[in-house]
Design a protein around this motif. Sequence first.
Motif, short mmCIF file in Angstrom:
data_model
loop_
_atom_site.label_atom_id
_atom_site.label_comp_id
_atom_site.label_asym_id
_atom_site.label_seq_id
_atom_site.Cartn_x
_atom_site.Cartn_y
_atom_site.Cartn_z
N THR A 80 13.30 -0.20 5.11
CA THR A 80 12.58 -0.97 4.12
C THR A 80 11.30 -0.97 4.54
O THR A 80 10.22 -0.68 3.87
N ASN A 81 11.07 -0.98 5.90
CA ASN A 81 9.56 -1.00 6.31
C ASN A 81 8.87 0.31 6.25
O ASN A 81 7.66 0.42 5.88
N MET A 82 9.71 1.36 6.61
CA MET A 82 9.01 2.89 6.47
C MET A 82 8.79 3.26 4.96
O MET A 82 7.85 3.62 4.39
N LYS A 83 9.74 2.74 3.92
CA LYS A 83 9.38 2.85 2.58
C LYS A 83 8.28 2.27 2.01
O LYS A 83 7.45 2.86 1.29
N VAL A 84 7.95 1.04 2.42
CA VAL A 84 6.64 0.39 2.07
C VAL A 84 5.66 0.90 2.56
O VAL A 84 4.68 1.10 2.08
N TYR A 85 5.61 1.53 3.65
CA TYR A 85 4.75 2.10 4.35
C TYR A 85 4.28 3.33 3.76
O TYR A 85 3.09 3.56 3.57
N LYS A 86 5.16 4.12 3.53
CA LYS A 86 4.99 5.55 2.71
C LYS A 86 4.36 5.19 1.35
O LYS A 86 3.43 5.90 1.03
N GLN A 87 4.87 4.11 0.67
CA GLN A 87 4.28 3.80 -0.72
C GLN A 87 2.95 3.22 -0.65
O GLN A 87 2.20 3.43 -1.33
N THR A 88 2.62 2.66 0.37
CA THR A 88 1.30 2.11 0.62
C THR A 88 0.17 3.43 0.88
O THR A 88 -0.89 3.53 0.40
N LEU A 89 0.79 4.29 1.79
CA LEU A 89 0.12 5.55 2.02
C LEU A 89 -0.40 6.17 0.77
O LEU A 89 -1.28 6.64 0.28
N GLU A 90 0.67 6.20 -0.12
CA GLU A 90 0.71 6.81 -1.31
C GLU A 90 -0.36 6.30 -2.30
O GLU A 90 -1.03 7.05 -2.95
N ILE A 91 -0.30 5.06 -2.50
CA ILE A 91 -1.26 4.27 -3.22
C ILE A 91 -2.63 4.54 -2.85
O ILE A 91 -3.55 4.63 -3.59
N ASN A 93 -3.77 7.22 -1.13
CA ASN A 93 -4.19 8.53 -1.57
C ASN A 93 -4.57 8.73 -3.03
O ASN A 93 -5.48 9.31 -3.33
N LEU A 94 -3.50 7.92 -3.91
CA LEU A 94 -3.94 8.02 -5.18
C LEU A 94 -5.14 7.52 -5.84
O LEU A 94 -5.85 7.86 -6.59
N SER A 95 -5.45 6.38 -5.17
CA SER A 95 -6.50 5.51 -5.23
C SER A 95 -7.71 6.26 -4.75
O SER A 95 -8.82 6.42 -5.75
N GLN A 96 -7.63 7.20 -3.55
CA GLN A 96 -8.76 7.90 -3.40
C GLN A 96 -9.14 9.08 -4.52
O GLN A 96 -10.37 9.40 -4.86
N LYS A 97 -8.01 9.67 -4.80
CA LYS A 97 -7.95 10.95 -6.15
C LYS A 97 -8.54 10.20 -7.11
O LYS A 97 -9.45 10.93 -7.64
N ILE A 98 -8.44 9.06 -7.31
CA ILE A 98 -8.97 8.40 -8.54
C ILE A 98 -10.53 8.28 -8.68
O ILE A 98 -11.22 8.65 -9.16
N PHE A 99 -10.77 7.76 -7.49
CA PHE A 99 -12.22 7.69 -7.07
C PHE A 99 -13.09 9.09 -7.14
O PHE A 99 -14.06 9.29 -7.30
N ASP A 100 -12.46 9.99 -6.40
CA ASP A 100 -13.18 11.40 -6.47
C ASP A 100 -13.02 12.00 -7.94
O ASP A 100 -13.99 12.50 -8.14
N LEU A 101 -12.03 11.88 -8.72
CA LEU A 101 -12.17 12.43 -10.21
C LEU A 101 -13.19 11.66 -10.86
O LEU A 101 -13.79 12.24 -11.74
N LYS A 102 -13.59 10.41 -10.83
CA LYS A 102 -14.56 9.51 -11.09
C LYS A 102 -15.97 9.96 -10.58
O LYS A 102 -16.90 9.61 -11.53
N GLY A 103 -16.03 10.67 -9.64
CA GLY A 103 -17.22 11.07 -9.05
C GLY A 103 -17.82 9.82 -8.05
O GLY A 103 -19.02 10.29 -7.96
#
Length: 137
Positions: A80-91, A93-103
């Motif tokens: 469960t801890n590893m699953k939460v950690y991986k999901q946090t990293l994915e979030i 990364n996706l947040s960074q991609k959103i910021f990059d796409l917005k410029g």
Amino acid sequence: MQKKSKVTASRRMHLKSMILQKAKEELDQETRQKEEDKLNALNERVPPMQISGMSLQELQDKCKELHQSIDVADEERYDTNMKVYKQTLEIENLSQKIFDLKGKFKASTTAARPHVRRCHVARLARLQAQGVHGPPC
């Protein structure tokens, strides 16, 4: 013109104290409910043991059984801890991609500003006196 409040100061204080008292009661109720839920969950997962009257071999078998159940619980907790950690990293990364796409590029908590080079007034005056036009910086 000032508008007069229809509620007196003492009435406001009384209402405020009543609201705070009600909030405190609800908070206490919530903590009691959480404790009850916690105890119910523990009783559900680990039934009470009856070890009186057991022989030494039965006690050893019971200990082995408990150790196996602890191992299973630890594995589930780790997964469960590893699953939460991986999901946090994915979030992240996706947040960074959103910021990059917005410029926009995120620097800590505020948006980063581009570095602006500043020319000294005295330096510009000296260059203009030499006949060089425009800032070299």
